[in-house]
Design a protein around this motif. Sequence first.
Motif, short mmCIF file in Angstrom:
data_model
loop_
_atom_site.label_atom_id
_atom_site.label_comp_id
_atom_site.label_asym_id
_atom_site.label_seq_id
_atom_site.Cartn_x
_atom_site.Cartn_y
_atom_site.Cartn_z
N VAL A 131 40.26 20.21 40.25
CA VAL A 131 41.33 20.94 40.95
C VAL A 131 41.18 22.41 40.57
O VAL A 131 41.04 22.74 39.40
CB VAL A 131 42.73 20.44 40.53
CG1 VAL A 131 43.82 21.29 41.16
CG2 VAL A 131 42.91 18.98 40.90
N THR A 132 41.20 23.27 41.58
CA THR A 132 41.12 24.70 41.35
C THR A 132 42.33 25.37 41.99
O THR A 132 42.91 24.84 42.94
CB THR A 132 39.79 25.27 41.92
OG1 THR A 132 39.72 26.66 41.63
CG2 THR A 132 39.68 25.05 43.40
N ALA A 133 42.71 26.52 41.47
CA ALA A 133 43.82 27.29 42.04
C ALA A 133 43.56 28.77 41.77
O ALA A 133 42.99 29.12 40.73
CB ALA A 133 45.15 26.87 41.42
N ASN A 134 43.96 29.61 42.71
CA ASN A 134 43.72 31.05 42.61
C ASN A 134 45.00 31.81 42.95
O ASN A 134 45.80 31.35 43.75
CB ASN A 134 42.66 31.48 43.63
CG ASN A 134 41.36 30.75 43.44
OD1 ASN A 134 40.59 31.06 42.56
ND2 ASN A 134 41.14 29.72 44.26
N THR A 135 45.13 32.98 42.34
CA THR A 135 46.21 33.89 42.68
C THR A 135 45.84 35.29 42.21
O THR A 135 44.84 35.46 41.51
CB THR A 135 47.55 33.45 42.06
OG1 THR A 135 48.62 34.21 42.64
CG2 THR A 135 47.57 33.62 40.55
N MET A 136 46.63 36.24 42.61
CA MET A 136 46.45 37.60 42.09
C MET A 136 46.74 37.60 40.59
O MET A 136 47.65 36.90 40.13
CB MET A 136 47.38 38.58 42.80
CG MET A 136 47.00 38.83 44.25
SD MET A 136 48.17 39.95 45.10
CE MET A 136 47.91 41.48 44.19
N ALA A 137 45.98 38.38 39.84
CA ALA A 137 46.16 38.44 38.38
C ALA A 137 47.59 38.81 38.00
O ALA A 137 48.11 38.34 36.99
CB ALA A 137 45.17 39.44 37.78
N VAL A 138 48.25 39.64 38.82
CA VAL A 138 49.60 40.09 38.50
C VAL A 138 50.70 39.10 38.90
O VAL A 138 51.87 39.32 38.59
CB VAL A 138 49.89 41.47 39.14
CG1 VAL A 138 48.98 42.54 38.55
CG2 VAL A 138 49.78 41.42 40.66
N ASN A 139 50.33 38.00 39.54
CA ASN A 139 51.32 37.01 39.97
C ASN A 139 51.63 36.06 38.81
O ASN A 139 51.17 34.92 38.76
CB ASN A 139 50.83 36.25 41.21
CG ASN A 139 51.89 35.38 41.82
OD1 ASN A 139 52.95 35.15 41.23
ND2 ASN A 139 51.62 34.88 43.01
N THR A 140 52.42 36.55 37.87
CA THR A 140 52.68 35.79 36.64
C THR A 140 53.43 34.49 36.89
O THR A 140 53.20 33.51 36.18
CB THR A 140 53.46 36.66 35.63
OG1 THR A 140 54.66 37.14 36.24
CG2 THR A 140 52.61 37.83 35.16
#
Length: 187
Positions: A131-140
Motif C-alpha cells: 500500500v502506498t500513499a502520497n501527499t504534499m510534505a506540508v499536509n501534516t
Amino acid sequence: MDPFLQTERLVLRPFTAADADHLFALDNDPEVMRFINGGKPADRDAIRVRTLPRLLHDHPGSGTRGFWAAEEKDTGTFLGWFELRPLDDHDPAVVELGYRLNRAAWGKGYATEGSRALIDKGFTDLAVERVTANTMAVNTRSRRVMEKSGLSFLRSYFGDWPESIPGSEHGEVEYELLKAAWEQGTR
C-alpha cells in the motif's frame, strides 16, 4: 446498493452517477482542496466528465472499483470518499490509498478508521502486497492519518506539476506499508 465495506461508524459503497452533487460540494470547498489544487472552485462539468468516470472505473485485476463513497453509518450522511486503487489496472499487488473528506468529518478519526479498514481488506481479500500513499510534505493532517493507519515514511520527492500551489515548494512525500509488516503488526 450493497456496501463494499463497513466499519463501526462508516459505510463505504460504490459511487453512482447520483453522487455528482456530493462530489461537487466536496471539491468546491477551498479548504478540502487546499493541498490538491490550491483551493480552486470545482466545475460541475469536470465532475461529470472527468471525476465521476474515474470513480466509477472497475479495475479488472482486483475486481473492484478502487474508489468508494463514504457515509456515516448511523445517519447516511455523505462524508467524502476513500481510495484503494491498483496502480496497474490488471495487477492488484500495489495499491494507492487515498481519502477526501468534507470539513465536518475532519478530526473525528474517520480518515484513519476508513483507511485501516481498506488496508485490512486489501491485504486479506484483494491480493494486495504493498500500500502506498502520497501527499504534499506540508499536509501534516494527511501525513498523520497515513502514520496512524500503519504506513511508514518512504521518501520525499519533487513532482513536475503543471501549476505550483502554496506549499508545493516543499515537495511531496510517499508512505508505504508492505503486507509482511502489516502481518507482523496484526499478530
